[in-house]
Write a protein that holds these residues in place. Sequence first.
Motif, PDB file in Angstrom:
ATOM      1  N   LEU A  78      15.743  -6.596  16.729  1.00  0.00           N
ATOM      2  CA  LEU A  78      15.788  -6.518  15.269  1.00  0.00           C
ATOM      3  C   LEU A  78      17.055  -7.159  14.716  1.00  0.00           C
ATOM      4  O   LEU A  78      18.165  -6.689  14.980  1.00  0.00           O
ATOM      5  N   GLU A  79      16.882  -8.249  13.952  1.00  0.00           N
ATOM      6  CA  GLU A  79      17.999  -8.986  13.369  1.00  0.00           C
ATOM      7  C   GLU A  79      19.102  -9.243  14.394  1.00  0.00           C
ATOM      8  O   GLU A  79      20.293  -9.038  14.135  1.00  0.00           O
ATOM      9  N   SER A  80      18.699  -9.713  15.549  1.00  0.00           N
ATOM     10  CA  SER A  80      19.614  -9.905  16.671  1.00  0.00           C
ATOM     11  C   SER A  80      20.161 -11.332  16.777  1.00  0.00           C
ATOM     12  O   SER A  80      21.069 -11.593  17.554  1.00  0.00           O
ATOM     13  N   LYS A  81      19.614 -12.262  15.989  1.00  0.00           N
ATOM     14  CA  LYS A  81      20.045 -13.653  16.061  1.00  0.00           C
ATOM     15  C   LYS A  81      21.260 -13.892  15.162  1.00  0.00           C
ATOM     16  O   LYS A  81      21.325 -13.372  14.046  1.00  0.00           O
ATOM     17  N   LYS A  82      22.181 -14.674  15.644  1.00  0.00           N
ATOM     18  CA  LYS A  82      23.381 -14.985  14.863  1.00  0.00           C
ATOM     19  C   LYS A  82      23.129 -16.083  13.847  1.00  0.00           C
ATOM     20  O   LYS A  82      23.815 -16.163  12.823  1.00  0.00           O
ATOM     21  N   SER A  83      22.162 -16.928  14.116  1.00  0.00           N
ATOM     22  CA  SER A  83      21.857 -18.029  13.193  1.00  0.00           C
ATOM     23  C   SER A  83      20.414 -18.456  13.386  1.00  0.00           C
ATOM     24  O   SER A  83      19.765 -18.074  14.364  1.00  0.00           O
ATOM     25  N   VAL A  84      19.913 -19.246  12.448  1.00  0.00           N
ATOM     26  CA  VAL A  84      18.548 -19.774  12.501  1.00  0.00           C
ATOM     27  C   VAL A  84      18.618 -21.281  12.595  1.00  0.00           C
ATOM     28  O   VAL A  84      19.280 -21.934  11.772  1.00  0.00           O
ATOM     29  N   PHE A  85      17.923 -21.841  13.579  1.00  0.00           N
ATOM     30  CA  PHE A  85      17.914 -23.293  13.753  1.00  0.00           C
ATOM     31  C   PHE A  85      17.084 -23.935  12.645  1.00  0.00           C
ATOM     32  O   PHE A  85      15.936 -23.572  12.414  1.00  0.00           O
ATOM     33  N   MET A  86      17.698 -24.875  11.917  1.00  0.00           N
ATOM     34  CA  MET A  86      17.039 -25.594  10.832  1.00  0.00           C
ATOM     35  C   MET A  86      16.325 -24.626   9.880  1.00  0.00           C
ATOM     36  O   MET A  86      15.095 -24.641   9.765  1.00  0.00           O
ATOM     37  N   PRO A  87      17.065 -23.755   9.206  1.00  0.00           N
ATOM     38  CA  PRO A  87      16.442 -22.727   8.354  1.00  0.00           C
ATOM     39  C   PRO A  87      15.544 -23.306   7.268  1.00  0.00           C
ATOM     40  O   PRO A  87      14.517 -22.713   6.924  1.00  0.00           O
ATOM     41  N   TRP A  88      15.909 -24.478   6.716  1.00  0.00           N
ATOM     42  CA  TRP A  88      15.084 -25.067   5.664  1.00  0.00           C
ATOM     43  C   TRP A  88      13.688 -25.375   6.181  1.00  0.00           C
ATOM     44  O   TRP A  88      12.687 -25.216   5.454  1.00  0.00           O
ATOM     45  N   LEU A  89      13.594 -25.770   7.462  1.00  0.00           N
ATOM     46  CA  LEU A  89      12.291 -26.076   8.044  1.00  0.00           C
ATOM     47  C   LEU A  89      11.455 -24.814   8.215  1.00  0.00           C
ATOM     48  O   LEU A  89      10.236 -24.836   8.026  1.00  0.00           O
ATOM     49  N   ARG A  90      12.128 -23.702   8.539  1.00  0.00           N
ATOM     50  CA  ARG A  90      11.397 -22.445   8.694  1.00  0.00           C
ATOM     51  C   ARG A  90      10.837 -21.962   7.357  1.00  0.00           C
ATOM     52  O   ARG A  90       9.784 -21.324   7.324  1.00  0.00           O
ATOM     53  N   TRP A  91      11.534 -22.290   6.258  1.00  0.00           N
ATOM     54  CA  TRP A  91      11.000 -21.899   4.955  1.00  0.00           C
ATOM     55  C   TRP A  91       9.890 -22.838   4.504  1.00  0.00           C
ATOM     56  O   TRP A  91       8.959 -22.415   3.795  1.00  0.00           O
ATOM     57  N   VAL A  92       9.933 -24.087   4.932  1.00  0.00           N
ATOM     58  CA  VAL A  92       8.789 -24.985   4.715  1.00  0.00           C
ATOM     59  C   VAL A  92       7.584 -24.444   5.495  1.00  0.00           C
ATOM     60  O   VAL A  92       6.446 -24.456   5.006  1.00  0.00           O
ATOM     61  N   GLU A  93       7.859 -23.965   6.693  1.00  0.00           N
ATOM     62  CA  GLU A  93       6.825 -23.348   7.527  1.00  0.00           C
ATOM     63  C   GLU A  93       6.195 -22.156   6.794  1.00  0.00           C
ATOM     64  O   GLU A  93       4.973 -21.979   6.817  1.00  0.00           O
ATOM     65  N   PHE A  94       7.021 -21.353   6.134  1.00  0.00           N
ATOM     66  CA  PHE A  94       6.502 -20.206   5.392  1.00  0.00           C
ATOM     67  C   PHE A  94       5.574 -20.658   4.263  1.00  0.00           C
ATOM     68  O   PHE A  94       4.543 -20.018   3.999  1.00  0.00           O
ATOM     69  N   THR A  95       5.934 -21.748   3.602  1.00  0.00           N
ATOM     70  CA  THR A  95       5.075 -22.286   2.537  1.00  0.00           C
ATOM     71  C   THR A  95       3.710 -22.668   3.090  1.00  0.00           C
ATOM     72  O   THR A  95       2.669 -22.412   2.465  1.00  0.00           O
ATOM     73  N   PHE A  96       3.704 -23.267   4.277  1.00  0.00           N
ATOM     74  CA  PHE A  96       2.443 -23.603   4.934  1.00  0.00           C
ATOM     75  C   PHE A  96       1.645 -22.342   5.250  1.00  0.00           C
ATOM     76  O   PHE A  96       0.438 -22.273   5.007  1.00  0.00           O
ATOM     77  N   TYR A  97       2.313 -21.329   5.787  1.00  0.00           N
ATOM     78  CA  TYR A  97       1.631 -20.074   6.122  1.00  0.00           C
ATOM     79  C   TYR A  97       1.012 -19.452   4.878  1.00  0.00           C
ATOM     80  O   TYR A  97      -0.133 -18.979   4.898  1.00  0.00           O
TER      81      TYR A  97
END
Length: 226
Positions: A164-183
């Motif tokens: 749970l919330e164990s990651k220190k950072s997110v790789f290419m966060p903008w891409l993950r939010w583009v991914e969310f738009t697709f979802y």
Amino acid sequence: MFNKYKMDLQVKAPNNFSDSYTLNEAIALFYQKNGFGPIVGDREPLTVGVYTGCLIVPMPNIGVRHKYLKYHDMHHILTGYTVGRIGEGEVSAWELGTGSMFRHPILGVMNLIALSTGFFLKPKRIVHAYGRGLMSSNTYDLKTRQWIDANGDAPLSQLKQQKLESKKSVFMPWLRWVEFTFYLSAAMLIHAIVVIPALILRIVSYLLAGEPFIEIIKPAKRSDLY
């Protein structure tokens, strides 16, 4: 930026299960509180009702769901999200954020079915849950599933620390939010395909039964939103 966001998430996240519970105790309490059977095998009908908009649509209870149901339930426990319409939407958004679509496509599609309902009802909460998922890891991988099955007496806090919330950072966060738009777009499409024909059938059935149209379209008060 993500470190600050992570701290905000930890403050806002609900949690009804004490960290001192063991994994077995937490899952047993979860089943009891929600009126489920004490073991997964007690919850395996041929179809399962899935929240899709204003309707509960029966979906085939396929083998993949049987295999991963316990670990999906564990996600409810870890995140504190409920089994109501909004809660299922939140846990689905969280799972998508953790990469459930890449773990197993059918799991991802199941998440999409619940995502649109939650987004229609509480969009900010769904976005927030996806953000939490980006910083977290799910329990669907084989190693974690085997660890959970073999360590039922481990404290819940240990699994939370791992996932749970164990990651220190997110790789290419903008891409993950583009991914969310697709979802979200895919979820809306599924929503339309499933709900619109069912809603038309419902309206026609009620009209044939002589119900006033205003009563048909009037939203009913629900106790299962949260």
